[in-house]
Scaffold this motif. Structure first.
Motif, PDB file in Angstrom:
ATOM      1  N   ASN A  50       2.413   1.905  -3.465  1.00  0.00           N
ATOM      2  CA  ASN A  50       1.324   2.293  -4.201  1.00  0.00           C
ATOM      3  C   ASN A  50       1.140   3.822  -4.040  1.00  0.00           C
ATOM      4  OD1 ASN A  50       0.768  -0.161  -5.817  1.00  0.00           O
ATOM      5  ND2 ASN A  50      -0.667  -0.651  -4.441  1.00  0.00           N
ATOM      6  N   LYS A  51       1.020   4.211  -2.934  1.00  0.00           N
ATOM      7  CA  LYS A  51       0.871   5.505  -2.516  1.00  0.00           C
ATOM      8  C   LYS A  51       2.081   6.406  -2.790  1.00  0.00           C
ATOM      9  CE  LYS A  51       2.020   6.678   1.796  1.00  0.00           C
ATOM     10  NZ  LYS A  51       1.889   6.692   3.214  1.00  0.00           N
ATOM     11  N   LYS A  95       0.912  -1.251  -0.079  1.00  0.00           N
ATOM     12  CA  LYS A  95      -0.010  -0.030  -0.055  1.00  0.00           C
ATOM     13  C   LYS A  95       0.854   1.024  -0.020  1.00  0.00           C
ATOM     14  CE  LYS A  95      -3.726  -0.177   2.434  1.00  0.00           C
ATOM     15  NZ  LYS A  95      -5.012  -0.271   3.514  1.00  0.00           N
ATOM     16  N   THR A  96       1.886   1.158   0.797  1.00  0.00           N
ATOM     17  CA  THR A  96       2.863   2.195   0.713  1.00  0.00           C
ATOM     18  C   THR A  96       3.539   2.521  -0.533  1.00  0.00           C
ATOM     19  OG1 THR A  96       3.343   2.396   3.017  1.00  0.00           O
ATOM     20  CG2 THR A  96       5.002   3.356   2.050  1.00  0.00           C
ATOM     21  N   GLU A 110      -3.655  14.221  -2.311  1.00  0.00           N
ATOM     22  CA  GLU A 110      -4.166  12.950  -1.806  1.00  0.00           C
ATOM     23  C   GLU A 110      -5.011  12.616  -0.424  1.00  0.00           C
ATOM     24  OE1 GLU A 110      -1.395   9.337  -0.710  1.00  0.00           O
ATOM     25  OE2 GLU A 110      -1.649   9.302  -2.691  1.00  0.00           O
ATOM     26  N   LYS A 122       0.954  15.229  -1.847  1.00  0.00           N
ATOM     27  CA  LYS A 122       0.465  14.639  -0.413  1.00  0.00           C
ATOM     28  C   LYS A 122      -0.790  15.321  -0.025  1.00  0.00           C
ATOM     29  CE  LYS A 122       3.136  14.071   3.058  1.00  0.00           C
ATOM     30  NZ  LYS A 122       4.310  14.330   3.781  1.00  0.00           N
ATOM     31  N   ARG A 182       1.784   6.660  -6.871  1.00  0.00           N
ATOM     32  CA  ARG A 182       0.729   7.795  -7.035  1.00  0.00           C
ATOM     33  C   ARG A 182       1.179   9.296  -6.925  1.00  0.00           C
ATOM     34  NH1 ARG A 182      -2.537   4.654  -4.002  1.00  0.00           N
ATOM     35  NH2 ARG A 182      -2.501   6.116  -2.205  1.00  0.00           N
ATOM     36  N   ARG A 183       2.125   9.409  -5.812  1.00  0.00           N
ATOM     37  CA  ARG A 183       2.656  10.915  -5.541  1.00  0.00           C
ATOM     38  C   ARG A 183       3.437  11.119  -6.620  1.00  0.00           C
ATOM     39  NH1 ARG A 183       2.939  10.775   1.043  1.00  0.00           N
ATOM     40  NH2 ARG A 183       1.044  10.504   1.456  1.00  0.00           N
TER      41      ARG A 183
END
Length: 109
Positions: free
Chosen positions: A69-70, A66-67, A106, A103, A73-74
């Motif tokens: 992917n985060k 998940k991190t 998001e 950030k 995205r950023r």
């Protein structure tokens, strides 16, 4: 008054302390410049983090995915804002601002 901490919480606190201890040991090796010891201590830190996750009933692989992917995205948001491929001479401040914008976007979505 005395606070009663559950044994589960107590176990989590112990694991958090271990993460802090391993982080301090890694910092000592970073300061020493010994790459082999840095690798060993980083491995110990990662193991301590996985153990903490287990005590929090969190799947560490899922949390890391998940991190990842985060951050992807950023980074994609930064690239859209700054056109990184065609703009290789950006200063650190511009990159940091774009990261912070990503950030914020998001968190607000």
């Amino acid at each position: 008054s005395t606070h009663c901490i559950s044994s589960a919480a107590s176990d989590v606190y112990k694991r958090q302390d271990k993460v802090k201890e391993e982080l301090a040991e890694l910092q000592q090796e970073v300061d020493s410049g010994d790459k082999a010891r840095q690798e060993e201590e980083l491995g110990d830190l990662m193991f301590a983090c996985v153990n903490l996750a287990r005590h929090l009933s969190i799947d560490p692989e899922r949390a890391l995915a998940k991190t990842n992917n985060k951050f992807k995205r950023r980074f994609e948001s930064m690239d859209a804002e700054l056109d990184l491929k065609n703009n290789l001479s950006l200063d650190t401040e511009s990159l940091e601002q774009a990261w912070n914008n990503a950030k914020k976007a998001e968190k607000n979505s």
